[in-house]
Design a protein around this motif. Structure first.
Motif, PDB file in Angstrom:
ATOM      1  N   LYS A  83       0.836  -1.194   0.000  1.00 37.83           N
ATOM      2  CA  LYS A  83       0.000   0.000   0.000  1.00 37.83           C
ATOM      3  C   LYS A  83       0.872   1.245   0.000  1.00 37.83           C
ATOM      4  CE  LYS A  83      -3.841   2.212   2.412  1.00 37.83           C
ATOM      5  NZ  LYS A  83      -4.744   2.145   3.571  1.00 37.83           N
ATOM      6  N   ARG A  84       0.551   2.162  -0.908  1.00 36.72           N
ATOM      7  CA  ARG A  84       1.376   3.343  -1.070  1.00 36.72           C
ATOM      8  C   ARG A  84       1.013   4.398  -0.044  1.00 36.72           C
ATOM      9  NH1 ARG A  84       1.832   5.503  -7.035  1.00 36.72           N
ATOM     10  NH2 ARG A  84      -0.092   6.655  -6.623  1.00 36.72           N
ATOM     11  N   ASP A  85       2.022   5.143   0.364  1.00 35.70           N
ATOM     12  CA  ASP A  85       1.840   6.272   1.269  1.00 35.70           C
ATOM     13  C   ASP A  85       0.800   7.210   0.648  1.00 35.70           C
ATOM     14  OD1 ASP A  85       2.078   8.665   2.683  1.00 35.70           O
ATOM     15  OD2 ASP A  85       4.235   8.392   3.006  1.00 35.70           O
ATOM     16  N   PRO A  86      -0.299   7.509   1.342  1.00 37.12           N
ATOM     17  CA  PRO A  86      -1.332   8.385   0.781  1.00 37.12           C
ATOM     18  C   PRO A  86      -0.812   9.770   0.417  1.00 37.12           C
ATOM     19  CG  PRO A  86      -1.699   8.010   3.128  1.00 37.12           C
ATOM     20  CD  PRO A  86      -0.663   7.019   2.685  1.00 37.12           C
ATOM     21  N   ARG A  87       0.292  10.163   1.015  1.00 36.60           N
ATOM     22  CA  ARG A  87       0.883  11.453   0.655  1.00 36.60           C
ATOM     23  C   ARG A  87       1.389  11.442  -0.784  1.00 36.60           C
ATOM     24  NH1 ARG A  87       4.639  12.011   5.938  1.00 36.60           N
ATOM     25  NH2 ARG A  87       4.984   9.861   5.292  1.00 36.60           N
ATOM     26  N   LEU A  88       1.786  10.270  -1.253  1.00 37.52           N
ATOM     27  CA  LEU A  88       2.251  10.161  -2.636  1.00 37.52           C
ATOM     28  C   LEU A  88       1.086  10.266  -3.615  1.00 37.52           C
ATOM     29  CD1 LEU A  88       4.978   7.380  -2.310  1.00 37.52           C
ATOM     30  CD2 LEU A  88       5.292   9.861  -2.457  1.00 37.52           C
ATOM     31  N   ASP A  89      -0.047   9.668  -3.252  1.00 32.49           N
ATOM     32  CA  ASP A  89      -1.232   9.812  -4.111  1.00 32.49           C
ATOM     33  C   ASP A  89      -1.641  11.278  -4.205  1.00 32.49           C
ATOM     34  OD1 ASP A  89      -1.480   7.079  -4.663  1.00 32.49           O
ATOM     35  OD2 ASP A  89      -2.559   6.736  -2.791  1.00 32.49           O
ATOM     36  N   LYS A  90      -1.552  11.980  -3.089  1.00 29.60           N
ATOM     37  CA  LYS A  90      -1.876  13.407  -3.072  1.00 29.60           C
ATOM     38  C   LYS A  90      -0.893  14.186  -3.946  1.00 29.60           C
ATOM     39  CE  LYS A  90      -2.531  17.279   0.133  1.00 29.60           C
ATOM     40  NZ  LYS A  90      -2.487  17.703   1.561  1.00 29.60           N
ATOM     41  N   ALA A  91       0.393  13.796  -3.886  1.00 31.98           N
ATOM     42  CA  ALA A  91       1.418  14.470  -4.681  1.00 31.98           C
ATOM     43  C   ALA A  91       1.173  14.278  -6.173  1.00 31.98           C
ATOM     44  CB  ALA A  91       2.801  13.948  -4.301  1.00 31.98           C
ATOM     45  N   VAL A  92       0.823  13.050  -6.561  1.00 29.23           N
ATOM     46  CA  VAL A  92       0.559  12.767  -7.975  1.00 29.23           C
ATOM     47  C   VAL A  92      -0.629  13.576  -8.477  1.00 29.23           C
ATOM     48  CG1 VAL A  92      -0.237  10.983  -9.581  1.00 29.23           C
ATOM     49  CG2 VAL A  92       1.626  10.490  -7.993  1.00 29.23           C
ATOM     50  N   ALA A  93      -1.704  13.609  -7.688  1.00 33.62           N
ATOM     51  CA  ALA A  93      -2.895  14.354  -8.087  1.00 33.62           C
ATOM     52  C   ALA A  93      -2.579  15.847  -8.240  1.00 33.62           C
ATOM     53  CB  ALA A  93      -4.007  14.152  -7.062  1.00 33.62           C
ATOM     54  N   ALA A  94      -1.807  16.379  -7.312  1.00 32.74           N
ATOM     55  CA  ALA A  94      -1.456  17.799  -7.366  1.00 32.74           C
ATOM     56  C   ALA A  94      -0.543  18.093  -8.549  1.00 32.74           C
ATOM     57  CB  ALA A  94      -0.785  18.224  -6.063  1.00 32.74           C
ATOM     58  N   TYR A  95       0.380  17.190  -8.819  1.00 30.74           N
ATOM     59  CA  TYR A  95       1.289  17.413  -9.950  1.00 30.74           C
ATOM     60  C   TYR A  95       0.553  17.301 -11.282  1.00 30.74           C
ATOM     61  CZ  TYR A  95       5.364  17.402 -12.911  1.00 30.74           C
ATOM     62  OH  TYR A  95       6.287  17.731 -13.885  1.00 30.74           O
ATOM     63  N   ARG A  96      -0.394  16.379 -11.358  1.00 29.49           N
ATOM     64  CA  ARG A  96      -1.191  16.260 -12.583  1.00 29.49           C
ATOM     65  C   ARG A  96      -1.950  17.564 -12.852  1.00 29.49           C
ATOM     66  NH1 ARG A  96      -2.537  12.070 -15.566  1.00 29.49           N
ATOM     67  NH2 ARG A  96      -1.855  10.547 -14.014  1.00 29.49           N
ATOM     68  N   GLN A  97      -2.505  18.151 -11.808  1.00 31.44           N
ATOM     69  CA  GLN A  97      -3.204  19.428 -11.968  1.00 31.44           C
ATOM     70  C   GLN A  97      -2.221  20.531 -12.358  1.00 31.44           C
ATOM     71  OE1 GLN A  97      -6.669  19.975 -11.802  1.00 31.44           O
ATOM     72  NE2 GLN A  97      -5.894  21.831 -12.821  1.00 31.44           N
ATOM     73  N   TYR A  98      -1.029  20.500 -11.758  1.00 27.92           N
ATOM     74  CA  TYR A  98       0.002  21.485 -12.094  1.00 27.92           C
ATOM     75  C   TYR A  98       0.377  21.391 -13.572  1.00 27.92           C
ATOM     76  CZ  TYR A  98       4.694  23.618 -12.126  1.00 27.92           C
ATOM     77  OH  TYR A  98       5.809  24.382 -12.418  1.00 27.92           O
ATOM     78  N   ALA A  99       0.567  20.171 -14.064  1.00 32.20           N
ATOM     79  CA  ALA A  99       0.925  19.971 -15.477  1.00 32.20           C
ATOM     80  C   ALA A  99      -0.188  20.481 -16.385  1.00 32.20           C
ATOM     81  CB  ALA A  99       1.213  18.506 -15.744  1.00 32.20           C
ATOM     82  N   GLN A 100      -1.437  20.214 -16.003  1.00 32.45           N
ATOM     83  CA  GLN A 100      -2.559  20.685 -16.809  1.00 32.45           C
ATOM     84  C   GLN A 100      -2.634  22.213 -16.783  1.00 32.45           C
ATOM     85  OE1 GLN A 100      -4.949  18.544 -18.641  1.00 32.45           O
ATOM     86  NE2 GLN A 100      -4.932  20.581 -19.572  1.00 32.45           N
ATOM     87  N   ASP A 101      -2.421  22.802 -15.617  1.00 39.35           N
ATOM     88  CA  ASP A 101      -2.449  24.257 -15.499  1.00 39.35           C
ATOM     89  C   ASP A 101      -1.386  24.902 -16.392  1.00 39.35           C
ATOM     90  OD1 ASP A 101      -4.501  24.078 -13.662  1.00 39.35           O
ATOM     91  OD2 ASP A 101      -3.207  24.391 -11.910  1.00 39.35           O
ATOM     92  N   GLN A 102      -0.202  24.307 -16.411  1.00 34.47           N
ATOM     93  CA  GLN A 102       0.877  24.862 -17.229  1.00 34.47           C
ATOM     94  C   GLN A 102       0.532  24.793 -18.718  1.00 34.47           C
ATOM     95  OE1 GLN A 102       3.451  26.567 -15.883  1.00 34.47           O
ATOM     96  NE2 GLN A 102       2.302  26.128 -14.005  1.00 34.47           N
TER      97      GLN A 102
END
Length: 369
Positions: free
Chosen positions: A121-140
């Motif tokens: 099971k992955r650290d939930p902080r990593l799932d949060k990081a991926v979701a935030a980075y995906r939004q960052y990439a889309q925003d850019q």
């Protein structure tokens, strides 16, 4: 494709599956000018480590790719005689390991089957990081398209000075998230290739073709107007596809390191924007993108390797402070022209990049411990 070379030990020829001492999937990749030998053709889903050695005479690029050429993870500019360890998080499915001597063409490829889905099971902080980075990439991407449209409109109106002014701002979002853009394989060659990076038979399009027209040729013709429209079309394609990019904690970490490599091989040397000398804008964009990925991963990285996180904080701060010396204002694109930066100053910038790149190369391993 030829037969896969399995390491000479107790590996099973039928599965060629290998585990490293830490229990993670490890594959030896031996790259050369015409071959790409791997020690495994199947592994279990989860963390996969490529232990790469370039035995060829050319710098090479090694990638884990989907059959449709989307890149899961990659390492560029692996020099002759150089070794590199690439850590990636890979889901079950069919992939290929690609070696691209000279970093051109389709490369030599070996199939890789990834099976199973039962991983820790992955650290939930990593799932949060991926979701935030995906939004960052889309925003850019979302912010880049209108800036590119402004650039294109200036070209189509024949306004040389306005086009020059709009060039660097149109590239910032791309430079911040370049590894995501490059992961699609077909967009980067059309938008961001320099003249010396063209494949055989490839038509030169994109930013740098227009940069040459504006600064070196000092003219805007019908070809440039057509190319400006094509650049916007290609960037809109990127914008639509960002949400489908394969993003994992390790791809974020590896992407951050790739951004620093981009700085070292293109921006510090002055090769990237050789006509406009706006290299420091791209340089800063790459660093900002790398820092964003790190900051999102930092909660997990600092828990697993606090000393590494402390060192990364230090080196990012040092590089940011050094870049600030070359700002003309606080704007993201307000930097001195790179042809005004002396050889000694470029060496100082290069040293700061290298000081950051070394600990940054350890981030991927730290976030999946």
């Amino acid at each position: 494709m030829g037969a896969i070379a399995c390491a000479a030990t107790a590996l099973s020829i039928s599965g060629c599956t290998q585990k490293d001492k830490g229990g993670d999937n490890a594959i030896q990749v031996t790259a050369a000018d015409t071959t790409c030998d791997t020690s495994a053709k199947s592994v279990s889903a989860g963390q996969v480590t490529l232990k790469i050695e370039n035995k060829g005479s050319k710098a090479t690029e090694v990638e884990i790719v989907f059959p449709d050429d989307r890149i899961v993870s990659e390492k560029e500019n692996i020099g002759p005689g150089t070794k590199y360890t690439l850590t990636a998080e890979v889901k079950a499915g069919s992939y290929e390991i690609a070696c691209r001597p000279g970093m051109k063409g389709h490369g030599v490829r070996r199939k890789l089957e990834v099976s199973g889905g039962s991983t820790a099971k992955r650290d939930p902080r990593l799932d949060k990081a991926v979701a935030a980075y995906r939004q960052y990439a889309q925003d850019q991407a979302d912010e880049t398209v209108p800036r590119a449209e402004t650039f294109a409109e200036a070209i189509k109106s024949g306004d040389l000075e306005a086009a020059k002014k709009a060039y660097a701002p149109s590239r910032v979002g791309w430079e911040r998230t370049e590894p995501v853009a490059e992961s699609f394989g077909d967009i980067d060659p059309k938008t961001d290739t320099r003249a010396d990076g063209l494949e055989a038979g490839q038509k030169w399009t994109g930013w740098h073709r227009l940069e040459k027209a504006l600064w070196q040729d000092k003219k805007i013709g019908s070809d440039e107007k057509t190319l400006a429209d094509q650049l916007v079309t290609d960037l809109k394609d990127w914008q639509r596809r960002v949400g489908k990019a394969e993003i994992t904690p390790t791809s974020m970490a590896n992407g951050a390191k790739e951004l620093l490599d981009e700085v070292a091989t293109g921006k510090v040397t002055g090769e990237e924007d050789r006509y406009s000398h706006t290299d420091l804008v791209d340089f800063n964009g790459n660093v900002e993108g790398a820092q964003k990925a790190y900051e999102l991963l930092k909660p997990a990285a600092s828990k697993n390797d606090p000393a590494l996180a402390k060192e990364l904080d230090k080196q990012f701060a040092a590089l940011d402070a050094l870049l600030d010396k070359y700002r003309t204002t606080k704007g993201a694109t307000d930097f001195v022209s790179y042809d005004k930066v002396t050889k000694g100053q470029r060496k100082e910038l290069s040293d700061a990049v290298n000081a950051l790149a070394e600990p940054l190369s350890k981030l991927a391993a730290a976030v999946v411990k």
